[in-house]
Design a protein around this motif. Structure first.
Motif, mmCIF file in Angstrom:
data_model
loop_
_atom_site.group_PDB
_atom_site.id
_atom_site.type_symbol
_atom_site.label_atom_id
_atom_site.label_comp_id
_atom_site.label_asym_id
_atom_site.label_seq_id
_atom_site.Cartn_x
_atom_site.Cartn_y
_atom_site.Cartn_z
ATOM 1 N N PRO A 134 0.794 -1.233 0.000
ATOM 2 C CA PRO A 134 0.000 0.000 0.000
ATOM 3 C C PRO A 134 0.828 1.287 0.000
ATOM 4 C CG PRO A 134 -0.965 -1.596 1.502
ATOM 5 C CD PRO A 134 0.351 -2.160 1.060
ATOM 6 N N PHE A 135 2.096 1.196 0.400
ATOM 7 C CA PHE A 135 2.927 2.403 0.434
ATOM 8 C C PHE A 135 3.289 2.888 -0.971
ATOM 9 C CE2 PHE A 135 3.265 1.025 4.775
ATOM 10 C CZ PHE A 135 3.407 2.206 5.487
ATOM 11 N N ARG A 136 2.942 2.106 -2.003
ATOM 12 C CA ARG A 136 3.162 2.585 -3.363
ATOM 13 C C ARG A 136 2.299 3.820 -3.651
ATOM 14 N NH1 ARG A 136 3.402 -0.681 -7.203
ATOM 15 N NH2 ARG A 136 3.579 -2.632 -6.018
ATOM 16 N N TYR A 137 1.230 3.991 -2.883
ATOM 17 C CA TYR A 137 0.346 5.133 -3.111
ATOM 18 C C TYR A 137 0.886 6.430 -2.510
ATOM 19 C CZ TYR A 137 -2.961 1.920 -5.099
ATOM 20 O OH TYR A 137 -3.558 0.988 -5.921
ATOM 21 N N THR A 138 2.059 6.363 -1.875
ATOM 22 C CA THR A 138 2.709 7.614 -1.464
ATOM 23 C C THR A 138 3.072 8.458 -2.681
ATOM 24 O OG1 THR A 138 4.834 6.459 -1.371
ATOM 25 C CG2 THR A 138 3.622 6.691 0.703
#
Length: 309
Positions: free
Chosen positions: A243-247
């Motif tokens: 989910p940290f790809r959405y940073t």
């Protein structure tokens, strides 16, 4: 003394740094494209990226160009898809807000999940299918067809998502013997060659220290994106880290506001939030399904029998 980061937190940090690298690279290209033809930038960045990436790979794992014969058409197809996606996305990026372009690209996990279901027959339950449909509705809020805020270039960003989905599906078909970093070097070289051929038919612009520095920075940043992205796959739990790809959306919003004086309208912001939420749900749900399948397989493997002596 500071306690060391856990594997999950390190993985989250690497994913965040990877997304920062890719988004900052986009910003550099967008800035240079204000005064320099796009394909001149693609060529020069591609040359620098290929050389630097080849050096990094050679010093770490070593460049290996040998691969199974069955994989060669797949690698060629992936390379062509990468070039086509690059052209579509950079044309969109240089003609629309960076946050909007990044938000559309954020729909990629949804598109890949749907594509894997269609092409490979991967099972997709009603929860993920619903999330995918809602996510694509969010993309439409970003694109806003038929409204005054519609930017036709956003269709190219959508096309980039389709092409990158095809690229990722081709990548999933690779055998384990295909060296990932060598594929990255080959791809960077193909992008440079394509940019050189196209730029040969258009006038070149003189580049000052500012443009040269930004182009080199873009090369370094895109390599950082690749390297940290690979490091992510070797550490931490995928369900926690992904989910940290959405940073990237956060970075794009900040860069758009601070550097380009751009800020998405309310509909686009809502659409971006929907894409991010459904994407995170899909990634987490895939992880849950994979774990449940692994537990079921392990349980099925334990069959009752006579006690061992």
């Amino acid at each position: 003394m500071t306690a060391p980061l856990s594997p999950n937190l390190r993985g989250a940090l690497y994913m965040t740094l990877s997304m920062a690298g890719f988004t900052l690279n986009d910003a550099c290209v967008k800035l240079v494209a204000e005064t320099v033809p796009l394909f001149q930038i693609v060529f020069l960045r591609g040359v620098a990226t290929t050389i630097l990436l080849a050096l990094v790979v050679q010093m770490t794992t070593g460049l290996r160009f040998s691969m199974p014969r069955r994989d060669r058409p797949l690698v060629a197809g992936r390379t062509l898809a990468e070039v086509a996606a690059m052209v579509a996305f950079l044309l969109a990026l240089t003609n629309m807000a960076i946050a909007n372009a990044t938000a559309i690209l954020a729909a990629l996990p949804l598109a890949v999940t749907l594509g894997a279901a269609v092409v490979f027959g991967h099972p997709v339950g009603w929860r993920r299918l619903t999330a995918i449909l809602i996510g694509f509705a969010g993309v439409m809020l970003i694109v806003q067809p038929g409204t005054e805020g519609f930017n036709a270039w956003s269709l190219l960003a959508l096309l980039a998502v389709v092409i990158i989905t095809a690229r990722d599906l081709l990548t999933r078909a690779f055998s384990p013997e295909v060296p990932s970093m060598t594929v990255a070097v080959v791809t960077a070289g193909a992008v440079a060659i394509f940019g050189g051929v196209i730029s040969a038919f258009t006038p070149w612009a003189a580049m000052g220290l500012y443009e040269v520095a930004l182009t080199l920075a873009a090369s370094v940043l895109i390599i950082a994106g690749y390297v940290f992205g690979i490091m992510v796959m070797r550490i931490g739990d995928v369900g926690f880290v992904s989910p940290f790809r959405y940073t990237s959306l956060i970075f794009a919003l900040i860069l758009g506001l601070v550097i380009f004086d751009e800020f998405p309208n309310t509909l686009a912001l809502v659409g971006g939030a929907i894409v991010m939420a459904t994407g995170i749900f899909t990634l987490l749900r895939e992880r849950m399904v994979a774990r449940a399948a692994a537990r079921a397989a392990a349980k099925a493997a334990v069959t009752p029998g006579a006690p061992h002596g």
